[in-house]
Design a protein around this motif. Structure first.
Motif, PDB file in Angstrom:
ATOM      1  N   ASN A 226       0.903  -0.989  -0.078  1.00 43.68           N
ATOM      2  CA  ASN A 226      -0.149   0.089   0.031  1.00 43.68           C
ATOM      3  C   ASN A 226       0.828   1.245  -0.004  1.00 43.68           C
ATOM      4  OD1 ASN A 226      -2.227  -1.771   0.197  1.00 43.68           O
ATOM      5  ND2 ASN A 226      -2.442  -1.447   2.345  1.00 43.68           N
ATOM      6  N   ILE A 227       2.044   1.121   0.194  1.00 47.12           N
ATOM      7  CA  ILE A 227       3.127   2.345  -0.122  1.00 47.12           C
ATOM      8  C   ILE A 227       3.496   2.327  -1.261  1.00 47.12           C
ATOM      9  CG2 ILE A 227       5.164   3.535   0.998  1.00 47.12           C
ATOM     10  CD1 ILE A 227       4.683   2.254   3.709  1.00 47.12           C
ATOM     11  N   ARG A 228       3.137   3.488  -2.054  1.00 49.45           N
ATOM     12  CA  ARG A 228       3.399   3.271  -3.542  1.00 49.45           C
ATOM     13  C   ARG A 228       4.022   4.617  -4.220  1.00 49.45           C
ATOM     14  NH1 ARG A 228       0.005  -0.111  -6.909  1.00 49.45           N
ATOM     15  NH2 ARG A 228      -0.647  -1.819  -5.688  1.00 49.45           N
ATOM     16  N   LEU A 229       4.874   4.279  -5.112  1.00 49.60           N
ATOM     17  CA  LEU A 229       5.504   5.668  -5.844  1.00 49.60           C
ATOM     18  C   LEU A 229       4.443   6.062  -6.736  1.00 49.60           C
ATOM     19  CD1 LEU A 229       8.075   7.379  -6.420  1.00 49.60           C
ATOM     20  CD2 LEU A 229       8.614   5.629  -8.259  1.00 49.60           C
ATOM     21  N   ASP A 230       4.171   7.314  -6.602  1.00 49.36           N
ATOM     22  CA  ASP A 230       3.106   8.097  -7.609  1.00 49.36           C
ATOM     23  C   ASP A 230       3.675   9.458  -7.815  1.00 49.36           C
ATOM     24  OD1 ASP A 230       1.097   9.150  -8.724  1.00 49.36           O
ATOM     25  OD2 ASP A 230      -0.264   8.471  -7.500  1.00 49.36           O
ATOM     26  N   PHE A 231       4.154   9.887  -9.171  1.00 48.21           N
ATOM     27  CA  PHE A 231       4.387  11.109  -9.371  1.00 48.21           C
ATOM     28  C   PHE A 231       3.445  12.115  -9.296  1.00 48.21           C
ATOM     29  CE2 PHE A 231       8.092   8.382 -10.861  1.00 48.21           C
ATOM     30  CZ  PHE A 231       9.025   9.329 -10.818  1.00 48.21           C
ATOM     31  N   SER A 232       2.176  11.749  -9.318  1.00 50.80           N
ATOM     32  CA  SER A 232       1.268  12.738  -9.185  1.00 50.80           C
ATOM     33  C   SER A 232       1.052  13.290  -7.597  1.00 50.80           C
ATOM     34  CB  SER A 232      -0.312  11.983  -9.723  1.00 50.80           C
ATOM     35  OG  SER A 232      -0.688  11.321  -8.590  1.00 50.80           O
ATOM     36  N   VAL A 233       1.878  13.213  -6.886  1.00 50.87           N
ATOM     37  CA  VAL A 233       1.917  13.562  -5.724  1.00 50.87           C
ATOM     38  C   VAL A 233       2.648  14.877  -5.823  1.00 50.87           C
ATOM     39  CG1 VAL A 233       2.674  13.207  -3.050  1.00 50.87           C
ATOM     40  CG2 VAL A 233       1.661  11.390  -4.413  1.00 50.87           C
ATOM     41  N   VAL A 234       2.107  15.995  -6.141  1.00 49.99           N
ATOM     42  CA  VAL A 234       2.799  17.227  -6.480  1.00 49.99           C
ATOM     43  C   VAL A 234       2.367  18.170  -5.254  1.00 49.99           C
ATOM     44  CG1 VAL A 234       3.394  19.077  -8.179  1.00 49.99           C
ATOM     45  CG2 VAL A 234       2.890  16.629  -8.785  1.00 49.99           C
ATOM     46  N   SER A 235       2.829  18.259  -4.290  1.00 52.59           N
ATOM     47  CA  SER A 235       2.702  19.048  -3.255  1.00 52.59           C
ATOM     48  C   SER A 235       3.046  20.538  -3.494  1.00 52.59           C
ATOM     49  CB  SER A 235       2.717  18.448  -1.872  1.00 52.59           C
ATOM     50  OG  SER A 235       1.934  17.592  -1.623  1.00 52.59           O
ATOM     51  N   ASN A 236       3.185  21.433  -2.537  1.00 49.74           N
ATOM     52  CA  ASN A 236       3.796  22.912  -2.333  1.00 49.74           C
ATOM     53  C   ASN A 236       5.203  22.664  -2.781  1.00 49.74           C
ATOM     54  OD1 ASN A 236       4.784  25.505  -1.986  1.00 49.74           O
ATOM     55  ND2 ASN A 236       3.386  25.960  -0.587  1.00 49.74           N
ATOM     56  N   MET A 237       5.624  23.051  -3.881  1.00 53.25           N
ATOM     57  CA  MET A 237       7.036  22.742  -4.241  1.00 53.25           C
ATOM     58  C   MET A 237       7.992  23.936  -3.459  1.00 53.25           C
ATOM     59  SD  MET A 237       7.095  20.276  -6.440  1.00 53.25           S
ATOM     60  CE  MET A 237       8.442  20.504  -7.438  1.00 53.25           C
TER      61      MET A 237
END
Length: 354
Positions: A226-237
């Motif tokens: 359930n711990i996954r790499l996901d490039f869509s996690v774009v938080s406050n850069m």
């Protein structure tokens, strides 16, 4: 119920409770406005004329109070922010790990976040990326500064068609577009996702960051799909400078946990420390959870005027001493209260052994 379990989880990792006032001096937030989710604050004048603000953020207060030493704290607080065109009182709980942060402590915070989600639901996912990795990807693919915001927006929404359109419009090289579309498609357990990303990214900086993420993956529990790499996690850069993550659970249509590495905030405030943490938005838990308490008492004892009030009071105390929530209600009113069980005065005395 959940709050007590989360507090126990945080305490088990050596985190201490941090408490704070409902408000801080306005200047604290004005000087750190780049780290706020919203710059709209509720302000008022103190009796001495000093401008104060209801706290819109917990982390800034915690960092301000840090004396430059290592510390681990957790909190249960209200923050005051605009939402849906109105100011809201939003309950949050979370942790902050401050000091000299290494891979072990990063992995520990991620593991705590995963366990917190597990407390809230049997079905959850924690999506991970890295703010520096996203910057390195844009540099490796030579993405023009004028379209970087559009590219990041498309990545955050997994909008591959928007990347394709940028290529069609001549704003993005085809080779770069193909890599970005492939990165958007990665959604795999952390170690496997890193392997897929390594096939696409070749720059030294991207490889360095992927190697660090892989080190975290080796420290984390190996059985967690359930711990996954996901490039869509774009938080406050501008806020985060390393690993970033978001957590979600079944039946709640929004991410209810977010966090990451944020060294820039303490450094801006003159603290020679690093920091990583996360927050859980308890309003989502309260509004959507199916497991919230739906009764007013464990036990309702109905009584009549003819019953022995002194005996009734003693019986209720005995039952409470066993960990039960007990309400005493006149017979005609007892049906108005939601309870697990409703019993008579005589049954209460029998259960209490009187």
């Amino acid at each position: 119920m959940y709050q007590d379990q989360l507090n126990a989880l945080f305490s088990s990792y050596g985190y201490r409770r941090f408490r704070m006032s409902k408000f801080e001096e306005y200047d604290l937030y004005a000087q750190n406005k780049d780290f706020l989710k919203s710059r709209q604050l509720i302000t008022f004048n103190d009796l001495d004329g000093k401008l104060l603000a209801l706290k819109p953020d917990v982390t800034i207060s915690i960092i301000r109070n840090n004396n430059g030493e290592n510390e681990k704290v957790y909190y249960n607080e209200m923050v005051y922010r605009p939402s849906n065109h109105h100011y809201r009182e939003i309950p949050q709980t979370g942790i902050e790990c401050i000091g000299t942060i290494d891979a072990l402590e990063e992995a520990e915070v991620i593991a705590i976040a995963a366990k917190a989600l597990g407390i809230l639901s049997g079905r959850w996912v924690l999506r991970i990326c890295d703010a520096e990795l996203l910057r390195a990807v844009l540099e490796e693919l030579d993405v023009d500064e004028n379209i970087q915001e559009a590219v990041l927006s498309a990545i955050s929404r997994k909008a591959s068609d928007e990347i394709t359109k940028l290529v069609t419009d001549g704003k993005l090289k085809k080779e770069s577009g193909d890599v970005l579309v492939s990165l958007i498609g990665i959604y795999a357990p952390l170690a496997k996702g890193i392997e897929e990303a390594e096939k696409l990214l070749k720059s030294e900086e991207c490889r360095r960051i992927l190697a660090h993420l892989n080190r975290l993956a080796q420290i984390l529990p190996q059985d967690s799909e359930n711990i996954r790499l996901d490039f869509s996690v774009v938080s406050n850069m501008d806020y985060y400078n390393g690993v970033i993550f978001q957590g979600a659970v079944e039946d709640i249509p929004f991410p209810l946990l977010s966090g990451g590495r944020y060294d820039r905030l303490p450094q801006k405030m003159g603290k020679k420390v690093c920091a990583i943490g996360f927050a859980v938005y308890m309003d989502y838990v309260q509004n959507y959870s199916r497991h919230e308490q739906t009764y007013d008492a464990d036990l309702v004892v109905r009584y009549e005027e003819a019953d022995d009030y002194a005996e009734l009071a003693r019986a209720a105390e005995v039952l409470r001493s066993r960990g039960l929530n007990v309400r005493l209600m006149r017979r005609e009113d007892a049906s108005r209260i939601r309870s697990r069980r409703t019993i008579s005065f005589q049954e209460a005395c029998e259960e209490a052994g009187l």
